[in-house]
Motif scaffolding. Sequence first.
Motif, PDB file in Angstrom:
ATOM      1  N   PRO A  81       0.815  -1.228   0.000  1.00  0.00           N
ATOM      2  CA  PRO A  81       0.000   0.000   0.000  1.00  0.00           C
ATOM      3  C   PRO A  81       0.840   1.266   0.000  1.00  0.00           C
ATOM      4  O   PRO A  81       0.435   2.275  -0.580  1.00  0.00           O
ATOM      5  CB  PRO A  81      -0.841  -0.113   1.273  1.00  0.00           C
ATOM      6  N   MET A  82       2.028   1.204   0.624  1.00  0.00           N
ATOM      7  CA  MET A  82       2.893   2.386   0.624  1.00  0.00           C
ATOM      8  C   MET A  82       3.398   2.701  -0.780  1.00  0.00           C
ATOM      9  O   MET A  82       3.386   3.855  -1.211  1.00  0.00           O
ATOM     10  CB  MET A  82       4.052   2.177   1.592  1.00  0.00           C
ATOM     11  N   LEU A  83       3.827   1.666  -1.503  1.00  0.00           N
ATOM     12  CA  LEU A  83       4.332   1.881  -2.863  1.00  0.00           C
ATOM     13  C   LEU A  83       3.219   2.271  -3.825  1.00  0.00           C
ATOM     14  O   LEU A  83       3.427   3.111  -4.709  1.00  0.00           O
ATOM     15  CB  LEU A  83       5.059   0.631  -3.360  1.00  0.00           C
ATOM     16  N   ILE A  84       2.039   1.685  -3.666  1.00  0.00           N
ATOM     17  CA  ILE A  84       0.913   2.075  -4.518  1.00  0.00           C
ATOM     18  C   ILE A  84       0.569   3.544  -4.269  1.00  0.00           C
ATOM     19  O   ILE A  84       0.362   4.316  -5.213  1.00  0.00           O
ATOM     20  CB  ILE A  84      -0.311   1.167  -4.271  1.00  0.00           C
ATOM     21  N   GLY A  85       0.514   3.933  -3.008  1.00  0.00           N
ATOM     22  CA  GLY A  85       0.202   5.324  -2.673  1.00  0.00           C
ATOM     23  C   GLY A  85       1.234   6.293  -3.212  1.00  0.00           C
ATOM     24  O   GLY A  85       0.891   7.327  -3.803  1.00  0.00           O
ATOM     25  N   MET A  86       2.523   5.975  -3.032  1.00  0.00           N
ATOM     26  CA  MET A  86       3.578   6.853  -3.563  1.00  0.00           C
ATOM     27  C   MET A  86       3.544   6.880  -5.085  1.00  0.00           C
ATOM     28  O   MET A  86       3.750   7.924  -5.702  1.00  0.00           O
ATOM     29  CB  MET A  86       4.947   6.397  -3.065  1.00  0.00           C
ATOM     30  N   GLY A  87       3.301   5.714  -5.696  1.00  0.00           N
ATOM     31  CA  GLY A  87       3.224   5.669  -7.156  1.00  0.00           C
ATOM     32  C   GLY A  87       2.082   6.502  -7.693  1.00  0.00           C
ATOM     33  O   GLY A  87       2.230   7.201  -8.697  1.00  0.00           O
ATOM     34  N   LEU A  88       0.927   6.446  -7.029  1.00  0.00           N
ATOM     35  CA  LEU A  88      -0.214   7.245  -7.481  1.00  0.00           C
ATOM     36  C   LEU A  88       0.014   8.737  -7.260  1.00  0.00           C
ATOM     37  O   LEU A  88      -0.496   9.562  -8.023  1.00  0.00           O
ATOM     38  CB  LEU A  88      -1.489   6.794  -6.770  1.00  0.00           C
ATOM     39  N   LEU A  89       0.776   9.092  -6.242  1.00  0.00           N
ATOM     40  CA  LEU A  89       1.074  10.513  -6.015  1.00  0.00           C
ATOM     41  C   LEU A  89       2.151  11.042  -6.958  1.00  0.00           C
ATOM     42  O   LEU A  89       2.024  12.137  -7.500  1.00  0.00           O
ATOM     43  CB  LEU A  89       1.523  10.727  -4.570  1.00  0.00           C
ATOM     44  N   LEU A  90       3.218  10.266  -7.148  1.00  0.00           N
ATOM     45  CA  LEU A  90       4.362  10.742  -7.925  1.00  0.00           C
ATOM     46  C   LEU A  90       4.259  10.425  -9.416  1.00  0.00           C
ATOM     47  O   LEU A  90       4.636  11.248 -10.253  1.00  0.00           O
ATOM     48  CB  LEU A  90       5.654  10.155  -7.352  1.00  0.00           C
ATOM     49  N   PHE A  91       3.796   9.244  -9.754  1.00  0.00           N
ATOM     50  CA  PHE A  91       3.714   8.805 -11.151  1.00  0.00           C
ATOM     51  C   PHE A  91       2.338   8.203 -11.429  1.00  0.00           C
ATOM     52  O   PHE A  91       2.215   7.001 -11.671  1.00  0.00           O
ATOM     53  CB  PHE A  91       4.790   7.755 -11.451  1.00  0.00           C
ATOM     54  N   PRO A  92       1.282   9.013 -11.412  1.00  0.00           N
ATOM     55  CA  PRO A  92      -0.068   8.442 -11.515  1.00  0.00           C
ATOM     56  C   PRO A  92      -0.328   7.703 -12.831  1.00  0.00           C
ATOM     57  O   PRO A  92      -0.939   6.632 -12.829  1.00  0.00           O
ATOM     58  CB  PRO A  92      -0.989   9.649 -11.365  1.00  0.00           C
ATOM     59  N   THR A  93       0.145   8.229 -13.948  1.00  0.00           N
ATOM     60  CA  THR A  93      -0.130   7.586 -15.232  1.00  0.00           C
ATOM     61  C   THR A  93       0.585   6.251 -15.350  1.00  0.00           C
ATOM     62  O   THR A  93      -0.018   5.242 -15.740  1.00  0.00           O
ATOM     63  CB  THR A  93       0.310   8.509 -16.392  1.00  0.00           C
ATOM     64  N   ALA A  94       1.860   6.220 -14.992  1.00  0.00           N
ATOM     65  CA  ALA A  94       2.635   4.970 -15.081  1.00  0.00           C
ATOM     66  C   ALA A  94       2.093   3.928 -14.103  1.00  0.00           C
ATOM     67  O   ALA A  94       2.005   2.744 -14.442  1.00  0.00           O
ATOM     68  CB  ALA A  94       4.107   5.242 -14.800  1.00  0.00           C
ATOM     69  N   THR A  95       1.722   4.355 -12.913  1.00  0.00           N
ATOM     70  CA  THR A  95       1.198   3.425 -11.919  1.00  0.00           C
ATOM     71  C   THR A  95      -0.118   2.828 -12.385  1.00  0.00           C
ATOM     72  O   THR A  95      -0.354   1.623 -12.229  1.00  0.00           O
ATOM     73  CB  THR A  95       1.013   4.131 -10.566  1.00  0.00           C
ATOM     74  N   LYS A  96      -0.985   3.645 -12.967  1.00  0.00           N
ATOM     75  CA  LYS A  96      -2.268   3.137 -13.451  1.00  0.00           C
ATOM     76  C   LYS A  96      -2.092   2.223 -14.656  1.00  0.00           C
ATOM     77  O   LYS A  96      -2.828   1.265 -14.838  1.00  0.00           O
ATOM     78  CB  LYS A  96      -3.204   4.297 -13.784  1.00  0.00           C
ATOM     79  N   ASN A  97      -1.107   2.524 -15.517  1.00  0.00           N
ATOM     80  CA  ASN A  97      -0.863   1.673 -16.679  1.00  0.00           C
ATOM     81  C   ASN A  97      -0.315   0.304 -16.276  1.00  0.00           C
ATOM     82  O   ASN A  97      -0.568  -0.691 -16.953  1.00  0.00           O
ATOM     83  CB  ASN A  97       0.098   2.349 -17.656  1.00  0.00           C
ATOM     84  N   LEU A  98       0.460   0.248 -15.200  1.00  0.00           N
ATOM     85  CA  LEU A  98       1.049  -1.003 -14.727  1.00  0.00           C
ATOM     86  C   LEU A  98       0.258  -1.595 -13.565  1.00  0.00           C
ATOM     87  O   LEU A  98       0.798  -2.324 -12.745  1.00  0.00           O
ATOM     88  CB  LEU A  98       2.506  -0.760 -14.291  1.00  0.00           C
ATOM     89  N   ARG A  99      -1.005  -1.312 -13.507  1.00  0.00           N
ATOM     90  CA  ARG A  99      -1.806  -1.673 -12.334  1.00  0.00           C
ATOM     91  C   ARG A  99      -1.908  -3.162 -12.091  1.00  0.00           C
ATOM     92  O   ARG A  99      -1.953  -3.601 -10.958  1.00  0.00           O
ATOM     93  CB  ARG A  99      -3.179  -1.048 -12.409  1.00  0.00           C
ATOM     94  N   ARG A 100      -1.924  -3.976 -13.130  1.00  0.00           N
ATOM     95  CA  ARG A 100      -2.066  -5.425 -12.948  1.00  0.00           C
ATOM     96  C   ARG A 100      -0.831  -6.039 -12.291  1.00  0.00           C
ATOM     97  O   ARG A 100      -0.893  -7.113 -11.719  1.00  0.00           O
ATOM     98  CB  ARG A 100      -2.334  -6.123 -14.285  1.00  0.00           C
ATOM     99  N   MET A 101       0.302  -5.354 -12.366  1.00  0.00           N
ATOM    100  CA  MET A 101       1.518  -5.920 -11.760  1.00  0.00           C
ATOM    101  C   MET A 101       1.483  -5.876 -10.232  1.00  0.00           C
ATOM    102  O   MET A 101       2.243  -6.563  -9.579  1.00  0.00           O
ATOM    103  CB  MET A 101       2.765  -5.211 -12.262  1.00  0.00           C
ATOM    104  N   TRP A 102       0.587  -5.092  -9.629  1.00  0.00           N
ATOM    105  CA  TRP A 102       0.553  -4.959  -8.178  1.00  0.00           C
ATOM    106  C   TRP A 102      -0.043  -6.164  -7.490  1.00  0.00           C
ATOM    107  O   TRP A 102       0.116  -6.340  -6.284  1.00  0.00           O
ATOM    108  CB  TRP A 102      -0.185  -3.685  -7.777  1.00  0.00           C
ATOM    109  N   ALA A 103      -0.739  -7.006  -8.228  1.00  0.00           N
ATOM    110  CA  ALA A 103      -1.288  -8.224  -7.621  1.00  0.00           C
ATOM    111  C   ALA A 103      -0.168  -9.169  -7.220  1.00  0.00           C
ATOM    112  O   ALA A 103      -0.237  -9.813  -6.166  1.00  0.00           O
ATOM    113  CB  ALA A 103      -2.241  -8.912  -8.589  1.00  0.00           C
ATOM    114  N   PHE A 104       0.876  -9.252  -8.037  1.00  0.00           N
ATOM    115  CA  PHE A 104       1.964 -10.190  -7.756  1.00  0.00           C
ATOM    116  C   PHE A 104       2.668  -9.895  -6.437  1.00  0.00           C
ATOM    117  O   PHE A 104       2.802 -10.792  -5.598  1.00  0.00           O
ATOM    118  CB  PHE A 104       2.961 -10.230  -8.923  1.00  0.00           C
ATOM    119  N   PRO A 105       3.147  -8.655  -6.176  1.00  0.00           N
ATOM    120  CA  PRO A 105       3.792  -8.430  -4.873  1.00  0.00           C
ATOM    121  C   PRO A 105       2.839  -8.584  -3.694  1.00  0.00           C
ATOM    122  O   PRO A 105       3.253  -9.029  -2.620  1.00  0.00           O
ATOM    123  CB  PRO A 105       4.352  -7.010  -4.959  1.00  0.00           C
TER     124      PRO A 105
END
Length: 194
Positions: free
Chosen positions: A19-43
């Motif tokens: 949740p910390m990395l998702i939150g930082m990713g959405l704050l700092l790199f929202p477009t890239a984080t949303k485009n790579l959203r399916r990769m967050w299930a693995f970690p």
Amino acid sequence: MEQTYQYAWILPFVPLPVPMLIGMGLLLFPTATKNLRRMWAFPSILLLSIVMVFSTNLSIQQINSSSIYQYVWSWTVDNDFSFEFGYLIDPLTSIMLLLITTVGIMVLIYSDNYMAHDQGYLRFFAYMSFFSTSMLGLVTSSNLIQIYIFWELVGMCSYLLIGFWFTRPPAANACQKAFVTNRVGYLLCTQPKK
């Protein structure tokens, strides 16, 4: 065996980076984080699986020895007041750790496919990982202050997960109802008996 218990304090914090990395990713790199959203299930699934393996090891050790292990740190230097923080591993704790991690992994695996096209996919995985952290912290707590802190975090995560689709009126009403019910329940449970 003693070494396994010494590192048990890490268990609640293993799922926390997601949740910390998702939150930082959405704050700092929202477009890239949303485009790579399916990769967050693995970690999310991987970190909770690591906790499950460790919990299985603790459960096996508890079955063989059924000993209680408690480790406490004191945060105060004053002799009149003692504020302690620690963790407790006993047979019930080891069973609950195994139950929380097993159910959590199954929910995450199912949710990855079920919510694949949902706009709140990242938010859901952040909430679920934080919920897992809160539950693991709750069952390993060694004193009432820690139990209260983690219980409130579990309540907050429940509120967020119940109202996940907050734009739908039934979901918004359900999370408000859950919040009020919990508050009233806490008040009734903490009232002194006459």
